[in-house]
Design an enzyme around this catalytic site. Sequence first.
Site, PDB file in Angstrom:
ATOM      1  N   LYS A 176       0.869  -1.165   0.000  1.00 34.19           N
ATOM      2  CA  LYS A 176       0.000   0.000   0.000  1.00 34.19           C
ATOM      3  C   LYS A 176       0.910   1.220   0.000  1.00 34.19           C
ATOM      4  O   LYS A 176       1.408   1.650   1.031  1.00 34.19           O
ATOM      5  CB  LYS A 176      -0.909   0.013   1.237  1.00 34.19           C
ATOM      6  CG  LYS A 176      -2.252   0.737   1.014  1.00 34.19           C
ATOM      7  CD  LYS A 176      -2.140   2.228   0.788  1.00 34.19           C
ATOM      8  CE  LYS A 176      -1.885   3.000   2.056  1.00 34.19           C
ATOM      9  NZ  LYS A 176      -1.869   4.498   1.790  1.00 34.19           N
ATOM     10  N   GLU A 252       9.373   1.597  11.349  1.00 35.81           N
ATOM     11  CA  GLU A 252      10.370   2.670  11.279  1.00 35.81           C
ATOM     12  C   GLU A 252       9.586   3.961  11.259  1.00 35.81           C
ATOM     13  O   GLU A 252       8.929   4.303  10.268  1.00 35.81           O
ATOM     14  CB  GLU A 252      11.243   2.514  10.032  1.00 35.81           C
ATOM     15  CG  GLU A 252      12.527   3.323  10.119  1.00 35.81           C
ATOM     16  CD  GLU A 252      12.440   4.635   9.360  1.00 35.81           C
ATOM     17  OE1 GLU A 252      12.284   5.675  10.037  1.00 35.81           O
ATOM     18  OE2 GLU A 252      12.539   4.630   8.141  1.00 35.81           O
ATOM     19  N   CYS A 286      13.476  10.856   7.058  1.00 36.87           N
ATOM     20  CA  CYS A 286      13.303  10.452   8.449  1.00 36.87           C
ATOM     21  C   CYS A 286      14.597  10.561   9.239  1.00 36.87           C
ATOM     22  O   CYS A 286      14.581  10.761  10.453  1.00 36.87           O
ATOM     23  CB  CYS A 286      12.746   9.034   8.519  1.00 36.87           C
ATOM     24  SG  CYS A 286      13.776   7.786   7.707  1.00 36.87           S
ATOM     25  N   GLU A 388       8.585  16.759  15.674  1.00 33.00           N
ATOM     26  CA  GLU A 388       9.055  16.528  14.307  1.00 33.00           C
ATOM     27  C   GLU A 388       8.317  17.449  13.341  1.00 33.00           C
ATOM     28  O   GLU A 388       7.094  17.473  13.313  1.00 33.00           O
ATOM     29  CB  GLU A 388       8.855  15.077  13.901  1.00 33.00           C
ATOM     30  CG  GLU A 388       9.395  14.755  12.521  1.00 33.00           C
ATOM     31  CD  GLU A 388       9.223  13.305  12.127  1.00 33.00           C
ATOM     32  OE1 GLU A 388      10.122  12.759  11.457  1.00 33.00           O
ATOM     33  OE2 GLU A 388       8.184  12.710  12.478  1.00 33.00           O
TER      34      GLU A 388
END
Length: 489
Positions: A176, A252, A286, A388
Amino acid sequence: MILNFINGQYRQGRGGRSFSDMNPVDGSLIAQVSEATREDVDDAVNAARDALAGPWGALKLSQRCDLLYAVAAEIDRRAEDFVAAEVADTGKPRSLASHLDIPRGAANFRVFADAVRNVATETFTSHAPDGEPTLNYALRRPKGVVAVICPWNLPLLLMTWKVGPALACGNTVVVKPSEETPATAALLGEVMNSVGIPKGVYNVVHGFGPESAGEFLTTHPGVDAITFTGETRTGAAIIRASAAGIKPVSMELGGKNPAVVFDDADLDATIAGLTRSVFENSGQVCLGTERVYVQRRIFDAVVQRLASAAARLRPGRPEDPATTLGPLISAEHQRKVLDYFALAKAEGATAVCGGGVPDVSHELKAGAWVEPTVWTGVAHESRVAREEIFGPCCAVIPFETEAEALRMANDTPYGLAASVYTSDVARAHRFAGALRVGVVWVNSWFVRDLRTPFGGSGASGIGREGGVHSLEFYTELSNVCIKFNGEAQ
């Protein structure tokens, strides 16, 4: 129209619904994307299960690995098609996609085909209670059908980082991709068919998260394991969904990664490393740096030079060789990042450079652009230093002592990556060993050996992938114990 890829065929979703894939460079429409229904996801999972029990499961290890090498070669042959698709979806500079995203996408198949061929399992000899010798050895068996949920920032690279080892280990997959970047996952279906990967081994379903393809896939009883890269909040929702079926997960997730610069660092190398880790891919990595801690003596010099490097970045169309800064992925993400820019100002930060929307040409005005931004005057406890942002920005914060730098670097719920800049080898080892993160770079950033463990701790994820660690996640180990009875004749 970008279609779902199920059981070796491209097809529209049964519900007839579609959504728009927009170009973040100028806000134009790239394509309509067919949204998968629950029934489409059922079909994809069932096709994956059939392939697992049939032609894919019947292949020898060497045959399977040879096919994955063929996949890599076909990606290389069609590199221009993949670069075009990746650039259209993400808006990133063409040079970045052609030198990083697509080559790594191909390499992920080769590396893990080699790993599964060459990484041995444990073998022990011992004795049974009656004194007879025994031999114990382990066998790797595929987990089964793996749900692969992918992010939008490095679409092909991070998708094949999961699909490569999953297939090498004998699993089948249902992918996906992010609704923002569906093109390269769909295009890979053509590669699978052209090199002879059996139908049902690789499937792609398009859609969103809740009440769409993402939820249908992660809650499907026919899925045996889930691997996900993305934001922490979505990862937590997937973990909750996986609990009902006791499914193994590899996560992750997000990060608020620090870089620590000591006053004995090579400043040229440091600025080069920080410029990449803060601004590459418009900060949408990331592993990127959003907190920069600099020892007081060189603080002003680092701020000035990093701001100057940021000011030299040039936004523009991805095909322009002079472009060094792409847009953010979407107008929605642009609004989020700009909200953080406003918050930084409200919290008392000073934008040494950037802090708004760049002046781009008229035809790019509808794109998702933000300026590369460097802040000073940011309190370590402030939201912009703790949350973040995922944009081309960083807070530069001074420190006096090594202990102070370590305390601030570790003072975060995240634990994905960090960089350390110093010429003191003893300090480099000492400091790197004390950082609570999954990856530490010393005097560098994003230098990857795909055999090494990769992943985060805390709010940055669960588990490790890479090399043998990927093999451990994508296989179940079975121990075989053989007892040798009788004496030699």
